[in-house]
Design a protein around this motif. Sequence first.
Motif, PDB file in Angstrom:
ATOM      1  N   LEU A  38      -2.741  -0.921 -10.629  1.00 45.58           N
ATOM      2  CA  LEU A  38      -3.507  -2.234 -10.792  1.00 45.58           C
ATOM      3  C   LEU A  38      -2.977  -3.234 -10.188  1.00 45.58           C
ATOM      4  O   LEU A  38      -3.632  -4.544 -10.162  1.00 45.58           O
ATOM      5  CB  LEU A  38      -3.715  -2.292 -12.307  1.00 45.58           C
ATOM      6  CG  LEU A  38      -4.454  -1.425 -13.125  1.00 45.58           C
ATOM      7  CD1 LEU A  38      -4.378  -1.755 -14.497  1.00 45.58           C
ATOM      8  CD2 LEU A  38      -5.872  -1.369 -12.818  1.00 45.58           C
ATOM      9  N   THR A  39      -1.665  -3.357  -9.770  1.00 44.41           N
ATOM     10  CA  THR A  39      -0.798  -4.427  -9.631  1.00 44.41           C
ATOM     11  C   THR A  39      -0.500  -4.447  -7.983  1.00 44.41           C
ATOM     12  O   THR A  39      -0.887  -5.160  -7.086  1.00 44.41           O
ATOM     13  CB  THR A  39       0.419  -4.865 -10.219  1.00 44.41           C
ATOM     14  OG1 THR A  39       0.052  -4.565 -11.698  1.00 44.41           O
ATOM     15  CG2 THR A  39       1.126  -6.104 -10.035  1.00 44.41           C
ATOM     16  N   THR A  40       0.343  -3.236  -7.598  1.00 47.64           N
ATOM     17  CA  THR A  40       0.787  -3.542  -6.183  1.00 47.64           C
ATOM     18  C   THR A  40      -0.340  -3.424  -5.368  1.00 47.64           C
ATOM     19  O   THR A  40      -0.255  -4.038  -4.431  1.00 47.64           O
ATOM     20  CB  THR A  40       1.927  -2.457  -6.004  1.00 47.64           C
ATOM     21  OG1 THR A  40       1.573  -1.059  -6.264  1.00 47.64           O
ATOM     22  CG2 THR A  40       3.384  -2.715  -6.679  1.00 47.64           C
ATOM     23  N   PRO A  41      -1.133  -2.511  -5.309  1.00 52.91           N
ATOM     24  CA  PRO A  41      -2.162  -2.559  -4.422  1.00 52.91           C
ATOM     25  C   PRO A  41      -2.861  -3.851  -4.162  1.00 52.91           C
ATOM     26  O   PRO A  41      -3.119  -4.332  -3.153  1.00 52.91           O
ATOM     27  CB  PRO A  41      -3.066  -1.283  -4.698  1.00 52.91           C
ATOM     28  CG  PRO A  41      -2.955  -1.180  -6.216  1.00 52.91           C
ATOM     29  CD  PRO A  41      -1.379  -1.416  -6.521  1.00 52.91           C
ATOM     30  N   TYR A  42      -3.037  -4.296  -5.252  1.00 56.53           N
ATOM     31  CA  TYR A  42      -3.869  -5.347  -5.522  1.00 56.53           C
ATOM     32  C   TYR A  42      -3.043  -6.710  -4.888  1.00 56.53           C
ATOM     33  O   TYR A  42      -3.746  -7.786  -4.426  1.00 56.53           O
ATOM     34  CB  TYR A  42      -4.622  -5.862  -6.856  1.00 56.53           C
ATOM     35  CG  TYR A  42      -5.786  -5.177  -6.981  1.00 56.53           C
ATOM     36  CD1 TYR A  42      -6.321  -4.014  -6.644  1.00 56.53           C
ATOM     37  CD2 TYR A  42      -6.867  -5.960  -7.228  1.00 56.53           C
ATOM     38  CE1 TYR A  42      -7.473  -3.345  -6.692  1.00 56.53           C
ATOM     39  CE2 TYR A  42      -8.306  -5.539  -7.454  1.00 56.53           C
ATOM     40  CZ  TYR A  42      -8.621  -4.211  -6.841  1.00 56.53           C
ATOM     41  OH  TYR A  42      -9.629  -3.765  -6.983  1.00 56.53           O
ATOM     42  N   LEU A  43      -1.701  -6.711  -5.105  1.00 58.43           N
ATOM     43  CA  LEU A  43      -0.901  -7.801  -4.315  1.00 58.43           C
ATOM     44  C   LEU A  43      -1.188  -7.603  -2.658  1.00 58.43           C
ATOM     45  O   LEU A  43      -1.179  -8.596  -2.133  1.00 58.43           O
ATOM     46  CB  LEU A  43       0.475  -7.464  -4.834  1.00 58.43           C
ATOM     47  CG  LEU A  43       0.821  -7.974  -6.291  1.00 58.43           C
ATOM     48  CD1 LEU A  43       1.984  -7.703  -6.900  1.00 58.43           C
ATOM     49  CD2 LEU A  43       0.638  -9.433  -6.492  1.00 58.43           C
ATOM     50  N   GLY A  44      -0.935  -6.337  -2.467  1.00 56.08           N
ATOM     51  CA  GLY A  44      -1.235  -6.176  -0.945  1.00 56.08           C
ATOM     52  C   GLY A  44      -2.656  -6.814  -0.537  1.00 56.08           C
ATOM     53  O   GLY A  44      -2.466  -7.568   0.438  1.00 56.08           O
ATOM     54  N   TYR A  46       0.861  -1.163   0.110  1.00 57.93           N
ATOM     55  CA  TYR A  46       0.077   0.012   0.206  1.00 57.93           C
ATOM     56  C   TYR A  46       1.083   1.213  -0.101  1.00 57.93           C
ATOM     57  O   TYR A  46       0.606   2.145  -0.781  1.00 57.93           O
ATOM     58  CB  TYR A  46      -0.884   0.038   1.377  1.00 57.93           C
ATOM     59  CG  TYR A  46      -1.730  -1.125   1.331  1.00 57.93           C
ATOM     60  CD1 TYR A  46      -2.121  -2.186   0.249  1.00 57.93           C
ATOM     61  CD2 TYR A  46      -2.456  -1.427   2.663  1.00 57.93           C
ATOM     62  CE1 TYR A  46      -2.888  -3.122   0.384  1.00 57.93           C
ATOM     63  CE2 TYR A  46      -3.227  -2.426   2.989  1.00 57.93           C
ATOM     64  CZ  TYR A  46      -3.343  -3.611   1.917  1.00 57.93           C
ATOM     65  OH  TYR A  46      -4.467  -4.452   1.797  1.00 57.93           O
ATOM     66  N   LEU A  47       1.940   1.322   0.643  1.00 60.12           N
ATOM     67  CA  LEU A  47       2.701   2.354   0.790  1.00 60.12           C
ATOM     68  C   LEU A  47       3.452   2.655  -0.325  1.00 60.12           C
ATOM     69  O   LEU A  47       3.519   3.708  -0.966  1.00 60.12           O
ATOM     70  CB  LEU A  47       4.022   2.134   2.065  1.00 60.12           C
ATOM     71  CG  LEU A  47       3.486   2.717   3.410  1.00 60.12           C
ATOM     72  CD1 LEU A  47       4.610   2.195   4.294  1.00 60.12           C
ATOM     73  CD2 LEU A  47       3.346   4.241   3.562  1.00 60.12           C
ATOM     74  N   ALA A  48       3.930   1.749  -1.094  1.00 59.50           N
ATOM     75  CA  ALA A  48       4.581   1.636  -2.438  1.00 59.50           C
ATOM     76  C   ALA A  48       3.661   2.214  -3.445  1.00 59.50           C
ATOM     77  O   ALA A  48       4.105   3.074  -4.315  1.00 59.50           O
ATOM     78  CB  ALA A  48       5.220   0.380  -2.747  1.00 59.50           C
ATOM     79  N   THR A  49       2.595   1.957  -3.488  1.00 61.24           N
ATOM     80  CA  THR A  49       1.391   2.367  -4.021  1.00 61.24           C
ATOM     81  C   THR A  49       1.180   3.765  -3.901  1.00 61.24           C
ATOM     82  O   THR A  49       1.176   4.484  -5.072  1.00 61.24           O
ATOM     83  CB  THR A  49       0.229   1.753  -4.046  1.00 61.24           C
ATOM     84  OG1 THR A  49       0.273   0.284  -3.998  1.00 61.24           O
ATOM     85  CG2 THR A  49      -1.011   2.023  -5.027  1.00 61.24           C
ATOM     86  N   ALA A  50       0.955   4.298  -2.797  1.00 63.09           N
ATOM     87  CA  ALA A  50       0.777   5.789  -2.540  1.00 63.09           C
ATOM     88  C   ALA A  50       1.957   6.505  -3.278  1.00 63.09           C
ATOM     89  O   ALA A  50       1.739   7.536  -3.700  1.00 63.09           O
ATOM     90  CB  ALA A  50       0.504   5.836  -1.131  1.00 63.09           C
ATOM     91  N   LEU A  51       3.167   6.275  -2.786  1.00 60.94           N
ATOM     92  CA  LEU A  51       4.136   6.955  -3.250  1.00 60.94           C
ATOM     93  C   LEU A  51       4.581   6.985  -4.563  1.00 60.94           C
ATOM     94  O   LEU A  51       4.738   7.886  -5.327  1.00 60.94           O
ATOM     95  CB  LEU A  51       5.602   6.338  -2.267  1.00 60.94           C
ATOM     96  CG  LEU A  51       5.744   6.524  -1.075  1.00 60.94           C
ATOM     97  CD1 LEU A  51       6.787   5.775  -0.525  1.00 60.94           C
ATOM     98  CD2 LEU A  51       5.732   8.044  -0.553  1.00 60.94           C
ATOM     99  N   THR A  52       4.599   5.834  -5.216  1.00 62.78           N
ATOM    100  CA  THR A  52       4.749   5.783  -6.567  1.00 62.78           C
ATOM    101  C   THR A  52       3.750   6.644  -7.424  1.00 62.78           C
ATOM    102  O   THR A  52       4.279   7.215  -8.308  1.00 62.78           O
ATOM    103  CB  THR A  52       5.052   4.484  -7.047  1.00 62.78           C
ATOM    104  OG1 THR A  52       5.739   3.679  -6.035  1.00 62.78           O
ATOM    105  CG2 THR A  52       5.822   4.333  -8.300  1.00 62.78           C
TER     106      THR A  52
END
Lengths: 715, 70
Positions: A215-221, A165-171
């Motif tokens: 579409l990917t990192t948040p859904y992986l979380g 989630y954090l990586a999503t928000a930042l990137t």
Amino acid sequence: MNTNIETFKYDNRIVRAFAIATVLWGIVGMLVGLLAAVQLFYPDANLNFQFITFGRIRPLHTNAVIFAFVGNGMFMGIYYSLQRLCKARLFSDFISWFHFWGWQTIIVSAALTLPLGYTTSKEYAELEWPIKIAIAVVWVAFTVNLIGTILKRREKHMYVAIWFYLATALTVAVLHITNSMTMPAGLFKSYSMYAGVQDALVQWWYGHNAVAFFLTTPYLGLMYYFLPKAANRPIFSYRLSIIHFWALIFLYIWAGPHHLLYTALPDWAQSLGMVFSLMLIAPSWGGMLNGLLTLRGAWDKVRQDPVLKFMVVAVTAYGMATLEGPLLAIKTVNSLSHYTDWTIAHAHTGALGWNGFLTFSMLYFLFPRLYKTQLWSTKLANYHFWIGLLGMMFYIIPIYVAGITEGLMWKQFNKDGFLQYPNFLETIVQVVPMFRLRAIGGSLYIIGVFMMAYNLYRTAKAGEFEPDTEAQAAPLEKTASAEAPGKYSFHRMLEGKPMLFTVLSLVAILIGGIVEIIPMYLIKQNVPTIASVHPYSPLEVLGRDLYIREGCLGCHSQMIRPFRSETERYGEYSKAGEFVYDHPFLWGSERKGPDLAREGGKYPDAWHFNHMDDPRSTSPGSIMPRYSWLLTQPLDTTSLPSRLAALRRVGVPYPAGFENGPAQKDLRAQAAKVVANLKLGSVNADPDKEIIALIAYLQRLGTDIKSAPVASAAQ
Amino acid sequence: MINLEKIMEQKVLSSLDGVSLYGIISILIFFAFFAVTLLWAFGLKKNYLHHMEALPLDGGEKKSTGKIQS
């Protein structure tokens, strides 16, 4: 044992709000997609109504599905799981609701402006600058809520889902800001700060990573939270999830240039994109296996529980899409697949399978819990699963066939060395039956979503909504470590310190971005300028803006790749130096019609006039919609000064004061020429209509390098 | 086809010095990064890993809603 237990409440209202928005916008986004799909075999399905014509609703469909359906689904899942993983209520109720209503307002403004033709033309970043600013503000609110909740958590360790989630928000913040650098020319118009090759690289660095980090990192979380939760089993390997996370976020950011293989983008950037794309298979499959192996010993549950069924297909689709993506990034494969429907099939394996099915599984998981009841009908959910799966197959398989057919036909030479299918139309007519099948598949998928909506509605009716869930946990300072005190590894120290963790994640994603983008800025001085390439005339600028408004680049590329099959069909391959005044670049990503990079001078003006009025009058069997409104709508020249001034500010060398008088004179003179040319073709037209500007632009395309010999690098 | 590519390469790349360095640096950075991540992951203690693997299962809810399965 800590006796200082605190009681607190999880916020379910915000989760429910995002859940309802997910379902509603999902239906809207998919119906718009269906309308677009139908127009590909029945162009008159736009009812000759400009606001619902393919070029305008294609971006509406992609934006609605990505940012409205998946976006709301992501926020729903994050806000539910974050509270429980942090054992804390969300940081601020006010920010939560600001986030919710802000996001819905952005969606509504997108749904209004895109059909009206207000677009930047950059894929998945089409919204005009005031909306872009609103997106940045709402995104900051979400990030504050996320980090604030993490800081007040009662669980010492940050579970891997939170890292995603954090990586999503930042990137997403970094990507959005970098790609949104535009110069406004009025409230609903702006020009990209970057031109040509640079604009293309920044756009696809963004476009690719929008897929990666939206579409990917948040859904992986979400997978790492909801899959163990639904299976009621711990995650297969936490070690693997650590490697999955760091390798994935590090690698993803480098892969953007694979969208521009064989274009005028420098070769080193293309190769870099290809190599890193291939390496992405490893972390992606690591993650997929981690998800599937979590179900080891629990496969019997998959038979009964629709939640798990949807999850298994979602994770499998993720695995297929992330194997296919790197394969498509290999230059040889890409030379066949690029601009064809193969890319569309790939995108839909991800969207329908991975994002769609994971979203459905979360909804089926959450509604009974939010309403403290059982799912109204497990049987109906199972029907949804099967009809959704069938719909997906009917969508994807015909489009794969269409894509490969297109690619092969475009490249086919006969034994005498001529193109086997010199008329582009032949290749499209060939795949129209596949477009029909695809629409059937999409319809089945949507029927499934309606079944789900009804099931969830009945579930809500039958139960009683629990606005807050009471929970208990010890505050963080006093919580005993889950294990005996001893040596702390660096990683545990790191995930105990969210801010440090955040900074390191940011560094990981910035390295790839910097290595790719910085040389592109440096290359500005090195792109070989071509002496005969000069800025667009005022009439051509307005024509180009109409081309953008109508979304012509949804079907027509302007980038001839250096293959004999392309140079034979379209003319000389495109050079980087030809696009130095293109704010934004209009290379496109898909060909439902021929490339237009060398369209200028191919046909007389009157041909274009008749073709726009009714494409089938000049090209029988064409699937292009009619653009008859261009023949009647007056050309808006009042905005010309602000447009030219904005273009000058981003670096187009119009002389000072040009826009204040000479420009209008120039425009009238060129319009008169077009009108005279039309007369030669027995067409009587007014000089002040939109069609005149569009014809002027189309006739200019790719002609610069024909007018004088190519000059060497200027500097 | 090969000739055209060659021309493009000469036109665009000849003026960017030491361009191959970008590729080499990229791979080196990645391998260093990946190696550190691997060492990291394999240095973690078992009981910590077990705690983390099971973390989603305990949401801290007072009345567990876990039995309500759809």
